[in-house]
Design an enzyme around this catalytic site. Sequence first.
Site, short mmCIF file in Angstrom:
data_model
loop_
_atom_site.label_atom_id
_atom_site.label_comp_id
_atom_site.label_asym_id
_atom_site.label_seq_id
_atom_site.Cartn_x
_atom_site.Cartn_y
_atom_site.Cartn_z
N ASN A 17 -10.47 3.48 3.06
CA ASN A 17 -10.14 3.32 1.64
C ASN A 17 -11.23 2.59 0.85
OD1 ASN A 17 -8.28 3.36 -0.69
ND2 ASN A 17 -8.33 1.15 -0.40
N TRP A 38 -15.24 13.21 -12.14
CA TRP A 38 -14.40 12.84 -11.00
C TRP A 38 -13.67 14.05 -10.43
CZ3 TRP A 38 -9.20 13.87 -11.27
CH2 TRP A 38 -8.62 14.01 -12.56
N GLU A 73 0.85 -1.21 0.00
CA GLU A 73 0.00 0.00 0.00
C GLU A 73 0.88 1.25 0.00
OE1 GLU A 73 -3.19 -0.12 -0.66
OE2 GLU A 73 -2.90 -2.27 -0.72
N TRP A 77 1.64 1.88 -3.43
CA TRP A 77 0.68 2.67 -4.22
C TRP A 77 0.96 4.16 -4.08
CZ3 TRP A 77 -2.69 1.81 -8.03
CH2 TRP A 77 -3.08 0.49 -8.27
N TRP A 120 -19.68 13.86 -18.98
CA TRP A 120 -20.03 14.09 -17.57
C TRP A 120 -21.28 14.96 -17.49
CZ3 TRP A 120 -17.49 10.74 -14.93
CH2 TRP A 120 -16.17 10.43 -15.23
N TRP A 173 -8.96 8.87 -7.65
CA TRP A 173 -10.18 9.22 -8.41
C TRP A 173 -10.11 8.71 -9.84
CZ3 TRP A 173 -14.95 10.74 -7.21
CH2 TRP A 173 -15.18 11.13 -5.91
#
Length: 481
Positions: free
Chosen positions: A348, A366, A282, A285, A313, A389
């Site tokens: 998360n 987003w 993690e 990431w 959108w 996102w």
Amino acid sequence: MSDGQAPLIVWFRDELRLLDLPALAAAASSDRPLVCCYIHDIESAGLRAPGGASRWWLHHSLVALREQLQELGGDLIVQQGKSVDVLLKIAAQTDAAGIVCTRAYEPAQIALEVELARCAAEQGLECRRFPGQLLFEPEAVVTGQGTPFRVFTPFWKACRRLVEPAFPVPAPTALKFYPGDCNTQSLSSLQLLPHAPDWAQGWERLWQPGTAGAQQRLGEFLRETVENYAAGRDFPGLGATSRLSAHLHFGEISPRSVWHAAQQQARERPELVPEIDKFLAELGWREFNRHLLFHYPQIISQPFSPRFAGFPWQSDPQALLAWQRGQTGYPIVDAGMRELWQTGVMHNRVRMIVASFLSKHLLIDWRDGEAWFWDTLVDADLANNVGGWQWVAGSGADASPYFRVFNPTLQSAKFDKAGDYVRRWVPELAELPAKYLHEPAEAPPEVLEAAGVELGTNYPKPLVEHRFARQRALDAYAALS
Ligand code: FAD
């Protein structure tokens, strides 16, 4: 001032610590007096001003750093303005020999470093950057063809094949400070704390910004929580994660310190190796997102995948407001949005669910969600937020496939089976039995009545019907290719 006594300026940005700070260690070893400064810069081109929740954290983190420097007999010089202008002004005022800082990876911060190096050279000032934000520098992690990785798994495998990150540099036990006056401002003059209303009341009981708080949290996590990390990290009711993200964002603890503390624990308790490997992934990431931002700076505002540039959108201010306020009628979404508002973080798994709901169920851009997170998260972090996102919306590197539209009801039933998380954050549903808690609209009227729930009155009906929304999202995404 004789040249040997000309001070060095240590410019603190997103690394509000003394432990494992190579820039500070190098400055201290020069034996020159130091000017330690923080510049609140909301003026330089391209820099994003911190959001409300981050400002609260930043204030307390600066207080903690200032106290640490004062214990060593110095101070943190705080000023507001354009970073380069302020640094050159302090340099002129103190007759400084040079400036050191920690390398940054965000485009506007990189631009500042370039501008500073140019201006400093014109003034005969030495300017040096040191690593400190990452485990692995972007130049060190590339594919066989020398290009950046665009997929996480091979990226992380490549990282794990590299030499381990160096051990943390100890915090200095003594520093020599520049004795003159540098016109420091009070922290309160930066007006980082909310007032009228003070929506952060009680947050000091939830969080302890600063290195001491970060170290304590890491210690507790590795002693008490990590043993259930791999299996528990997806369950928002379990509290199975480290909650280190804001400490890492503000650099109150370095990723190297976290890495080596975790590896030490793995050596002492080998049965924890799988948990610790998952935890380090993690952190991986976090690395991946920073490397991506470094290589592809346009992703702050543009989709990583150009296919998404023309995505239709929809503008729906009322639906956006309902999402922000946790009033969508989907309990897990509402629980997450209210946890965020009340505590400055969100689990998360729930971040993924609410982001999917906004970008896929509501087809809202987003970037609107990212902006709301930016304002409300204490751990708001450009690389991780944009990365998260874009990943959920499907437009990012190594993104969740576009056809993966989370079903919020099933996600809730799976990851919050007994409903502890939803009951905590959506108390008006607390009396519903678990069977209906994840989807109150399906509950028989007598069950709703017994639980004191009146849909449309004290809890909203679903903002959009799941099957309809899913199909609409799939159609919109399919039209892209
Ligand atoms: P742990 O599970 O204990 O992980 C340890 C550390 O690894 C974290 O502190 C964090 O630094 C890093 N990390 C963990 N998960 C991720 C991840 N998925 N991506 C990148 N780094 C990760 N994280 C932020 O720090 N700031 C953000 O602004 C942010 N925005 C996000 C937006 C969305 C839509 C999504 C889906 C995720 C976002 N994340 C963000 C990533 C992640 O949700 C948080 O880092 C994590 O929830 C923090 O909790 P923790 O410290 O207990 O994590």
